[in-house]
Design an enzyme around this catalytic site. Structure first.
Site, PDB file in Angstrom:
ATOM      1  N   TYR A 132       0.496 -18.293   3.855  1.00 22.78           N
ATOM      2  CA  TYR A 132       1.861 -18.778   3.900  1.00 22.78           C
ATOM      3  C   TYR A 132       1.394 -20.427   4.112  1.00 22.78           C
ATOM      4  O   TYR A 132       1.165 -20.822   5.263  1.00 22.78           O
ATOM      5  CB  TYR A 132       2.517 -18.539   5.141  1.00 22.78           C
ATOM      6  CG  TYR A 132       3.909 -18.864   5.132  1.00 22.78           C
ATOM      7  CD1 TYR A 132       4.540 -19.730   4.165  1.00 22.78           C
ATOM      8  CD2 TYR A 132       4.613 -18.499   6.548  1.00 22.78           C
ATOM      9  CE1 TYR A 132       5.878 -20.099   4.237  1.00 22.78           C
ATOM     10  CE2 TYR A 132       6.025 -18.909   6.416  1.00 22.78           C
ATOM     11  CZ  TYR A 132       6.432 -19.741   5.378  1.00 22.78           C
ATOM     12  OH  TYR A 132       7.897 -20.167   5.617  1.00 22.78           O
ATOM     13  N   LYS A 161       2.373 -17.865  -0.218  1.00 25.10           N
ATOM     14  CA  LYS A 161       3.671 -18.214  -0.558  1.00 25.10           C
ATOM     15  C   LYS A 161       3.397 -19.687  -0.368  1.00 25.10           C
ATOM     16  O   LYS A 161       3.282 -20.093   0.789  1.00 25.10           O
ATOM     17  CB  LYS A 161       4.624 -17.606   0.535  1.00 25.10           C
ATOM     18  CG  LYS A 161       6.040 -18.348   0.394  1.00 25.10           C
ATOM     19  CD  LYS A 161       7.117 -17.733   1.620  1.00 25.10           C
ATOM     20  CE  LYS A 161       8.235 -18.647   1.786  1.00 25.10           C
ATOM     21  NZ  LYS A 161       9.027 -18.042   2.736  1.00 25.10           N
TER      22      LYS A 161
END
Length: 299
Positions: A132, A161
């Site tokens: 992330y 992400k």
């Protein structure tokens, strides 16, 4: 195939603890909307308020609630490596597809430290891992070359992400990961088409909490080749992007807008973001109503 994964809001009670019944309502709302997956306890889920034990209990509840109807991902990152490792390994047995881990925030992290952190974490996990990258919150950004090196050394690092203001960074990751089975998602809803043409998989976008119907329609349109409708739907989502900037907590506004859409939950957010400007809410409520009216005309 493109996807939309929802970084779901967490509903809290008046004591600041997860309200399980209200969270069940949100989960059911999303499952019925046709989205492709749910990320539990991401940034939109206000995970920083919960202890490790509370996170574990809530993640187990969510898995039981969804009951295999959608793929689940778990936000497990924290400033404490051992707590992150413990929680990340726990979610596999709960039925989660994988943990999604932000790098340690607060501390300065260069690329060497980021490589060491994720390399060590991946080697101690029993399953897959998603990185992330959220520079605005973590204070660091992982470079495309670092992601490539990590994935080459650790086949269980399977995606990222990328929540970045500069969409070109996501393109750099897509270019770097060519030839490897690796999923790249954008964290901002308005970068969806840029993500796809760069070779990514779609979005893990917060607006899907409020308009999962539009997002699901967009994904379906693109996947069946109806790009004309897809562009129009993406344009509707882009018009909602100011919600992220209206007030100090978009999670609070998302929950208030869910109530506006008929999901009967408490809109409470974590302290000190538990109060919102009523004028700001009226602006975003009106904006949402305008977008929904245009969407109804497209039906």
């Amino acid at each position: 195939m493109s996807k939309i994964i929802v970084p779901v809001v967490t509903v809290f009670d008046h004591d600041g603890k997860p309200d399980y019944e209200d969270n069940r309502k949100v989960a059911e709302y999303l499952v019925q909307s046709g989205v492709d997956g749910i990320l539990v306890l991401g940034s939109t889920g206000e995970f920083t308020e919960l202890t490790v034990a509370e996170k574990r209990a809530f993640l187990a509840f969510y898995a039981e609630c969804v009951h295999g109807r959608l793929p689940l991902y778990a936000g497990t990152g924290s400033t404490n490596f051992h707590q992150t490792l413990e929680l990340s390994n726990a979610v596999y047995d709960m039925g989660y597809r994988a943990p999604l881990v932000i790098g340690p925030y607060y501390y300065g992290m260069d690329q060497e430290h980021l490589f060491t952190y994720y390399d060590t974490l991946a080697k101690h996990l029993r399953g897959d891992l998603y990185i992330y990258n959220y520079p605005a919150r973590s204070g660091h950004s992982i470079a495309a070359g670092t992601v490539r090196a990590l994935a080459e050394r650790n086949p269980n690092i399977v995606g990222i992400k990328d929540t970045v203001a500069e969409a070109g960074h996501t393109n750099q990751i897509c270019r770097a990961m060519e030839g490897l089975p690796f999923e790249v998602y954008s964290g901002f809803d308005d970068q969806f088409f840029y993500n796809l043409v760069s070779g990514g998989c779609g979005s893990i976008g917060g607006l899907a909490n409020v308009v999962p119907d539009i997002w699901s329609d967009l994904i379906g349109s693109v996947n069946r080749g109806d790009l004309s409708r897809g562009v129009k739907l993406s344009g509707l989502l882009n018009r909602l992007m100011p919600i992220y900037e209206m007030g100090s907590s978009c999670s609070l506004l998302f929950k208030k807008l869910l109530v506006h859409r008929g999901v009967e939950i408490s809109p409470k957010a974590i302290f000190p973001f538990d109060e919102s400007d009523s004028a700001a809410f009226e602006v975003v409520r009106e904006l949402l109503d305008q977008v929904l009216e245009e969407y109804r005309k497209m039906a």
